[in-house]
Design a protein around this motif. Structure first.
Motif, PDB file in Angstrom:
ATOM      1  N   GLY A  23      11.093  32.815  34.656  1.00 59.05           N
ATOM      2  CA  GLY A  23      11.668  33.449  33.464  1.00 59.05           C
ATOM      3  C   GLY A  23      13.175  33.461  33.625  1.00 59.05           C
ATOM      4  O   GLY A  23      13.786  32.443  33.945  1.00 59.05           O
ATOM      5  N   ASN A  24      13.790  34.636  33.429  1.00 61.03           N
ATOM      6  CA  ASN A  24      15.231  34.783  33.675  1.00 61.03           C
ATOM      7  C   ASN A  24      15.496  35.482  35.001  1.00 61.03           C
ATOM      8  O   ASN A  24      16.633  35.851  35.287  1.00 61.03           O
ATOM      9  CB  ASN A  24      15.886  35.603  32.548  1.00 61.03           C
ATOM     10  CG  ASN A  24      15.978  34.813  31.257  1.00 61.03           C
ATOM     11  OD1 ASN A  24      15.478  33.699  31.161  1.00 61.03           O
ATOM     12  ND2 ASN A  24      16.626  35.384  30.263  1.00 61.03           N
ATOM     13  N   ARG A  25      14.455  35.663  35.791  1.00 59.83           N
ATOM     14  CA  ARG A  25      14.563  36.442  37.022  1.00 59.83           C
ATOM     15  C   ARG A  25      14.708  35.525  38.228  1.00 59.83           C
ATOM     16  O   ARG A  25      13.881  34.650  38.460  1.00 59.83           O
ATOM     17  CB  ARG A  25      13.331  37.342  37.174  1.00 59.83           C
ATOM     18  CG  ARG A  25      13.405  38.339  38.334  1.00 59.83           C
ATOM     19  CD  ARG A  25      12.322  39.397  38.178  1.00 59.83           C
ATOM     20  NE  ARG A  25      10.996  38.806  38.236  1.00 59.83           N
ATOM     21  CZ  ARG A  25      10.265  38.685  39.358  1.00 59.83           C
ATOM     22  NH1 ARG A  25      10.757  39.128  40.500  1.00 59.83           N
ATOM     23  NH2 ARG A  25       9.060  38.167  39.313  1.00 59.83           N
ATOM     24  N   ILE A  26      15.767  35.756  38.983  1.00 61.27           N
ATOM     25  CA  ILE A  26      16.010  34.974  40.197  1.00 61.27           C
ATOM     26  C   ILE A  26      15.182  35.555  41.339  1.00 61.27           C
ATOM     27  O   ILE A  26      15.314  36.726  41.690  1.00 61.27           O
ATOM     28  CB  ILE A  26      17.505  34.992  40.565  1.00 61.27           C
ATOM     29  CG1 ILE A  26      18.343  34.311  39.472  1.00 61.27           C
ATOM     30  CG2 ILE A  26      17.741  34.309  41.914  1.00 61.27           C
ATOM     31  CD1 ILE A  26      18.029  32.849  39.252  1.00 61.27           C
ATOM     32  N   LEU A  27      14.332  34.711  41.924  1.00 60.68           N
ATOM     33  CA  LEU A  27      13.491  35.134  43.047  1.00 60.68           C
ATOM     34  C   LEU A  27      14.197  34.917  44.379  1.00 60.68           C
ATOM     35  O   LEU A  27      13.914  35.614  45.352  1.00 60.68           O
ATOM     36  CB  LEU A  27      12.169  34.365  43.031  1.00 60.68           C
ATOM     37  CG  LEU A  27      11.340  34.446  41.740  1.00 60.68           C
ATOM     38  CD1 LEU A  27      10.035  33.672  41.897  1.00 60.68           C
ATOM     39  CD2 LEU A  27      11.053  35.896  41.358  1.00 60.68           C
ATOM     40  N   SER A  28      15.104  33.941  44.415  1.00 61.54           N
ATOM     41  CA  SER A  28      15.912  33.700  45.615  1.00 61.54           C
ATOM     42  C   SER A  28      17.129  32.879  45.218  1.00 61.54           C
ATOM     43  O   SER A  28      17.103  32.123  44.241  1.00 61.54           O
ATOM     44  CB  SER A  28      15.106  32.967  46.692  1.00 61.54           C
ATOM     45  OG  SER A  28      14.761  31.664  46.262  1.00 61.54           O
ATOM     46  N   ASN A  29      18.205  33.050  45.988  1.00 64.87           N
ATOM     47  CA  ASN A  29      19.434  32.299  45.736  1.00 64.87           C
ATOM     48  C   ASN A  29      20.138  32.156  47.087  1.00 64.87           C
ATOM     49  O   ASN A  29      20.773  33.089  47.569  1.00 64.87           O
ATOM     50  CB  ASN A  29      20.321  33.043  44.731  1.00 64.87           C
ATOM     51  CG  ASN A  29      21.529  32.237  44.301  1.00 64.87           C
ATOM     52  OD1 ASN A  29      21.496  31.006  44.292  1.00 64.87           O
ATOM     53  ND2 ASN A  29      22.603  32.916  43.933  1.00 64.87           N
ATOM     54  N   VAL A  30      19.989  30.994  47.708  1.00 66.76           N
ATOM     55  CA  VAL A  30      20.472  30.772  49.071  1.00 66.76           C
ATOM     56  C   VAL A  30      21.598  29.745  49.048  1.00 66.76           C
ATOM     57  O   VAL A  30      21.525  28.748  48.322  1.00 66.76           O
ATOM     58  CB  VAL A  30      19.318  30.275  49.972  1.00 66.76           C
ATOM     59  CG1 VAL A  30      19.821  29.973  51.379  1.00 66.76           C
ATOM     60  CG2 VAL A  30      18.194  31.293  50.012  1.00 66.76           C
ATOM     61  N   ALA A  31      22.635  29.981  49.837  1.00 70.34           N
ATOM     62  CA  ALA A  31      23.758  29.038  49.895  1.00 70.34           C
ATOM     63  C   ALA A  31      24.257  28.893  51.320  1.00 70.34           C
ATOM     64  O   ALA A  31      24.251  29.844  52.104  1.00 70.34           O
ATOM     65  CB  ALA A  31      24.892  29.501  48.984  1.00 70.34           C
ATOM     66  N   ALA A  32      24.700  27.681  51.656  1.00 70.65           N
ATOM     67  CA  ALA A  32      25.332  27.407  52.956  1.00 70.65           C
ATOM     68  C   ALA A  32      26.718  26.845  52.675  1.00 70.65           C
ATOM     69  O   ALA A  32      26.854  25.830  51.975  1.00 70.65           O
ATOM     70  CB  ALA A  32      24.500  26.409  53.759  1.00 70.65           C
ATOM     71  N   GLY A  33      27.743  27.515  53.188  1.00 74.32           N
ATOM     72  CA  GLY A  33      29.114  27.043  53.015  1.00 74.32           C
ATOM     73  C   GLY A  33      29.491  26.040  54.087  1.00 74.32           C
ATOM     74  O   GLY A  33      28.694  25.684  54.963  1.00 74.32           O
ATOM     75  N   GLN A  34      30.741  25.554  54.015  1.00 81.47           N
ATOM     76  CA  GLN A  34      31.214  24.542  54.959  1.00 81.47           C
ATOM     77  C   GLN A  34      32.599  24.927  55.466  1.00 81.47           C
ATOM     78  O   GLN A  34      33.604  24.709  54.799  1.00 81.47           O
ATOM     79  CB  GLN A  34      31.272  23.167  54.287  1.00 81.47           C
ATOM     80  CG  GLN A  34      29.936  22.682  53.744  1.00 81.47           C
ATOM     81  CD  GLN A  34      30.044  21.353  53.020  1.00 81.47           C
ATOM     82  OE1 GLN A  34      31.118  20.753  52.943  1.00 81.47           O
ATOM     83  NE2 GLN A  34      28.938  20.890  52.477  1.00 81.47           N
TER      84      GLN A  34
END
Length: 347
Positions: A23-34
């Protein structure tokens, strides 16, 4: 029937990100920077693409784990097709195509700039999302635009930078001040301890709603060179005031054109998006306009301002509903024009 679950992948610059939306709901949001780019004072494209190759599988795995879903529950895979660094985009595009093909689910290309704007419609990004039509100042390290948003897929760019982006201006002038990369957040922090009217830097005179920041960078460079000749410790002794004065100048330039556009289109629904929307000075300026001009302002949650896959998943969800899919011949593109893509969708 439960709502579709969509995996979003973002790899346009130097952040590898994966998110899961239902839907409009984020279940996960993962990021790796550099962090490798700090030593070079900017993003090195070849190093960025190599780091994406290392990060993409662990990041996607973590996103699925945090969302507590299995691969076979994914309804579609969305990915950033562009604009951005071609080498970086190729990594995300190739992975998304492979995953969609292996799962036999639709593949959905997403324009990075549209995603920044549509981040406002993520469930926890705003208590109340913007109402159509609204103006969105989309401002980041690579882009500065004023976009008239009439609907999810009816967007018109009414102003854009003719040279450097605002975020680029922060980083390049930060280099002149001998600050680490990325300089934007450092300037924002130091500006809070300085006086914004201490120094005056030139503001460009550009017609219409377009921006220019290259002249500001040159103005700051010449000013610093002149002052350092007189006092070698000038920058160190005046750093907070320099940062405050620079930040005020950039924000004044951004807000002057945004105000002009709001008057021209008679719109009071005003949003900001992109990495620079995290800047405290810009947020304060928006709040001041809310009080003085009666704007209804929309500023997304901090984690949805920088490059992230949640915003990619959001647009992919909107396209999934409309059955706007891509085939496996789709290719990453460094220049991905927002308006042209949306015209093609309407056809």
């Amino acid at each position: 029937m439960s709502e579709p679950i969509i995996l979003g992948i973002e790899s346009s610059c130097d952040d590898t990100s994966a998110a899961v939306i239902q839907g409009n709901r984020i279940l996960s949001n993962v990021a790796a920077g550099q962090k490798v780019h700090i030593a070079y004072g900017g993003v090195v494209p070849e190093l960025a693409s190599r780091a994406h190759q290392q990060n993409i599988i662990p990041v996607v795995y973590q996103a699925l784990q945090k969302a507590n879903i299995q691969q076979n529950e994914i309804s579609a895979v969305g990915f950033t097709r562009g604009p951005g660094l071609l080498g970086s985009l190729l990594v995300g595009t190739s992975f998304a195509k492979s995953m969609a093909m292996s799962l036999n689910v639709p593949l959905i290309e997403v324009n990075h700039l549209q995603a920044h704007i549509m981040a406002h419609f993520i469930e926890d990004a705003n208590p109340h999302p913007p109402k159509f039509p609204f103006l969105c100042l989309t401002v980041s390290g690579g882009h500065t635009l004023i976009v008239l948003v009439k609907d999810y897929f009816d967007l018109e760019i009414v102003g854009r930078t003719i040279d450097d982006a605002a975020g680029e201006a922060f980083d390049k002038t930060g280099k002149i001040f001998e600050l680490d990369y990325p300089a934007g957040p450092i300037i924002d922090r130091l500006a809070k301890e300085g006086k914004p009217d201490t120094f005056t830097f030139s503001k460009p005179k550009i017609e219409g709603f377009n921006y220019s920041f290259s002249g500001l960078k040159t103005s700051v460079l010449y000013f610093i060179q002149k002052e350092v000749k007189k006092n070698p410790d000038f920058v160190r002794e005046n750093l907070n005031n320099l940062c405050a004065s620079l930040q005020k100048t950039i924000i004044d330039i951004l807000m002057d054109k945004l105000e002009k556009a709001a008057r021209e289109f008679q719109i009071h629904e005003i949003a900001i998006a992109g990495g620079v929307s995290a800047n405290s000075g810009l947020r304060t300026a928006m709040e001041e306009r809310r009080k003085s001009l009666g704007w209804n302002i929309y500023i997304p949650k901090f984690e949805y301002t920088t490059d992230n896959a949640a915003m990619i998943a959001m647009v992919a969800r909107l396209k999934y509903e409309r059955k706007i899919f891509s085939d496996l011949t789709v290719a990453a593109t460094a220049r991905y024009d927002l308006e042209s893509e949306l015209v093609n969708i309407k056809k």
